[in-house]
Design a protein around this motif. Sequence first.
Motif, PDB file in Angstrom:
ATOM      1  N   LEU A 108      30.786  32.598  20.777  1.00  0.00           N
ATOM      2  CA  LEU A 108      29.709  33.310  20.077  1.00  0.00           C
ATOM      3  C   LEU A 108      28.593  32.361  19.652  1.00  0.00           C
ATOM      4  O   LEU A 108      27.408  32.686  19.775  1.00  0.00           O
ATOM      5  N   THR A 109      28.966  31.185  19.170  1.00  0.00           N
ATOM      6  CA  THR A 109      27.969  30.212  18.736  1.00  0.00           C
ATOM      7  C   THR A 109      27.153  29.698  19.910  1.00  0.00           C
ATOM      8  O   THR A 109      25.919  29.604  19.832  1.00  0.00           O
ATOM      9  N   VAL A 110      27.812  29.362  21.009  1.00  0.00           N
ATOM     10  CA  VAL A 110      27.105  28.846  22.190  1.00  0.00           C
ATOM     11  C   VAL A 110      26.130  29.895  22.730  1.00  0.00           C
ATOM     12  O   VAL A 110      24.974  29.584  23.047  1.00  0.00           O
ATOM     13  N   ILE A 111      26.570  31.137  22.814  1.00  0.00           N
ATOM     14  CA  ILE A 111      25.673  32.211  23.267  1.00  0.00           C
ATOM     15  C   ILE A 111      24.503  32.347  22.291  1.00  0.00           C
ATOM     16  O   ILE A 111      23.343  32.434  22.690  1.00  0.00           O
ATOM     17  N   GLY A 112      24.818  32.343  20.997  1.00  0.00           N
ATOM     18  CA  GLY A 112      23.781  32.513  19.980  1.00  0.00           C
ATOM     19  C   GLY A 112      22.732  31.419  19.989  1.00  0.00           C
ATOM     20  O   GLY A 112      21.533  31.698  20.029  1.00  0.00           O
ATOM     21  N   VAL A 113      23.173  30.151  19.974  1.00  0.00           N
ATOM     22  CA  VAL A 113      22.179  29.067  19.933  1.00  0.00           C
ATOM     23  C   VAL A 113      21.396  28.993  21.239  1.00  0.00           C
ATOM     24  O   VAL A 113      20.220  28.619  21.236  1.00  0.00           O
ATOM     25  N   SER A 114      22.026  29.364  22.339  1.00  0.00           N
ATOM     26  CA  SER A 114      21.302  29.378  23.618  1.00  0.00           C
ATOM     27  C   SER A 114      20.198  30.433  23.601  1.00  0.00           C
ATOM     28  O   SER A 114      19.073  30.173  24.034  1.00  0.00           O
ATOM     29  N   LEU A 115      20.513  31.608  23.082  1.00  0.00           N
ATOM     30  CA  LEU A 115      19.505  32.668  22.995  1.00  0.00           C
ATOM     31  C   LEU A 115      18.376  32.305  22.032  1.00  0.00           C
ATOM     32  O   LEU A 115      17.206  32.579  22.313  1.00  0.00           O
TER      33      LEU A 115
ATOM     34  N   PHE B 238      38.185  29.284  19.876  1.00  0.00           N
ATOM     35  CA  PHE B 238      37.481  29.603  21.106  1.00  0.00           C
ATOM     36  C   PHE B 238      36.458  30.715  20.930  1.00  0.00           C
ATOM     37  O   PHE B 238      35.315  30.609  21.388  1.00  0.00           O
ATOM     38  N   GLU B 239      36.844  31.814  20.246  1.00  0.00           N
ATOM     39  CA  GLU B 239      35.935  32.940  20.071  1.00  0.00           C
ATOM     40  C   GLU B 239      34.687  32.522  19.295  1.00  0.00           C
ATOM     41  O   GLU B 239      33.566  32.887  19.643  1.00  0.00           O
ATOM     42  N   GLU B 240      34.896  31.752  18.238  1.00  0.00           N
ATOM     43  CA  GLU B 240      33.775  31.275  17.442  1.00  0.00           C
ATOM     44  C   GLU B 240      32.852  30.402  18.291  1.00  0.00           C
ATOM     45  O   GLU B 240      31.623  30.526  18.231  1.00  0.00           O
ATOM     46  N   ALA B 241      33.442  29.529  19.101  1.00  0.00           N
ATOM     47  CA  ALA B 241      32.641  28.637  19.946  1.00  0.00           C
ATOM     48  C   ALA B 241      31.821  29.426  20.957  1.00  0.00           C
ATOM     49  O   ALA B 241      30.641  29.141  21.169  1.00  0.00           O
TER      50      ALA B 241
ATOM     51  N   LEU C 241      22.174  37.144  15.809  1.00  0.00           N
ATOM     52  CA  LEU C 241      23.298  38.077  15.619  1.00  0.00           C
ATOM     53  C   LEU C 241      24.597  37.508  16.176  1.00  0.00           C
ATOM     54  O   LEU C 241      25.658  37.641  15.554  1.00  0.00           O
ATOM     55  N   PHE C 242      24.527  36.858  17.331  1.00  0.00           N
ATOM     56  CA  PHE C 242      25.720  36.204  17.878  1.00  0.00           C
ATOM     57  C   PHE C 242      26.194  35.093  16.938  1.00  0.00           C
ATOM     58  O   PHE C 242      27.392  34.930  16.702  1.00  0.00           O
ATOM     59  N   MET C 243      25.250  34.319  16.407  1.00  0.00           N
ATOM     60  CA  MET C 243      25.620  33.250  15.477  1.00  0.00           C
ATOM     61  C   MET C 243      26.255  33.812  14.214  1.00  0.00           C
ATOM     62  O   MET C 243      27.210  33.247  13.688  1.00  0.00           O
TER      63      MET C 243
ATOM     64  N   VAL D 181      30.686  22.263  20.862  1.00  0.00           N
ATOM     65  CA  VAL D 181      31.513  21.846  22.003  1.00  0.00           C
ATOM     66  C   VAL D 181      32.273  20.565  21.671  1.00  0.00           C
ATOM     67  O   VAL D 181      33.480  20.461  21.914  1.00  0.00           O
ATOM     68  N   ALA D 182      31.580  19.578  21.108  1.00  0.00           N
ATOM     69  CA  ALA D 182      32.244  18.312  20.774  1.00  0.00           C
ATOM     70  C   ALA D 182      33.320  18.533  19.713  1.00  0.00           C
ATOM     71  O   ALA D 182      34.392  17.934  19.782  1.00  0.00           O
ATOM     72  N   GLY D 183      33.011  19.409  18.746  1.00  0.00           N
ATOM     73  CA  GLY D 183      34.009  19.699  17.715  1.00  0.00           C
ATOM     74  C   GLY D 183      35.275  20.276  18.289  1.00  0.00           C
ATOM     75  O   GLY D 183      36.383  19.872  17.926  1.00  0.00           O
ATOM     76  N   LEU D 184      35.150  21.212  19.212  1.00  0.00           N
ATOM     77  CA  LEU D 184      36.344  21.789  19.843  1.00  0.00           C
ATOM     78  C   LEU D 184      37.127  20.747  20.627  1.00  0.00           C
ATOM     79  O   LEU D 184      38.351  20.681  20.542  1.00  0.00           O
TER      80      LEU D 184
END
Length: 122
Positions: A103-110, A98-101, A86-88, A28-31
Motif C-alpha cells: 500500500l505504501t509503495v503504491i501510494g508514494v508512487s502515485l 507485506f500489505e503495509e509495504a 489514500l493508499f498511504m 523496501v529497505a525496512g522490510l
Amino acid sequence: MASLLLQIRDRFDRLGMILSGLCLVHCVAGLVIVAGLGLGGTFLLDPMIHRVGLLLAVLVAGAAIGLGALRHRRRSPLVVAIAGLLFMTGALVVDHGFEEAVLTVIGVSLVAIGHLLNLRAA
C-alpha cells in the motif's frame, strides 16, 4: 508575484518527489533489513514514522499540487496524488508487513507521479 509562486510550487513538487523516493527506499529497505536480518524493527517499523510521513506528504502535495491545480486547471495531478494519499492512509490501518509495504509503495508512487504531472502541466 506569479513567477515567485510558480518557483515555490515547483520546489514543493520536487520536494514531494524526493520525499516519495525516500519513503519508498525506507519501506523496501525496512522490510529487507527487518525480515532478512532481524535488525532495527523497533525504529524502522515505528508507526510514528509513517504518520509523520503521511502528514508531510499531505502538506507538501496540498501546497504544490493544490496551487498547481488552481493555476493550470488540470485535475489529473490532483486526482492521482489524492489516490496515492489514500493508499498511504490505508497503509496506516493494516498491520506492519507485506500489505503495509504494498500500500505504501503504491501510494508514494502515485503521489510522485502526481507531482510529476503537476510539473509538466506548468
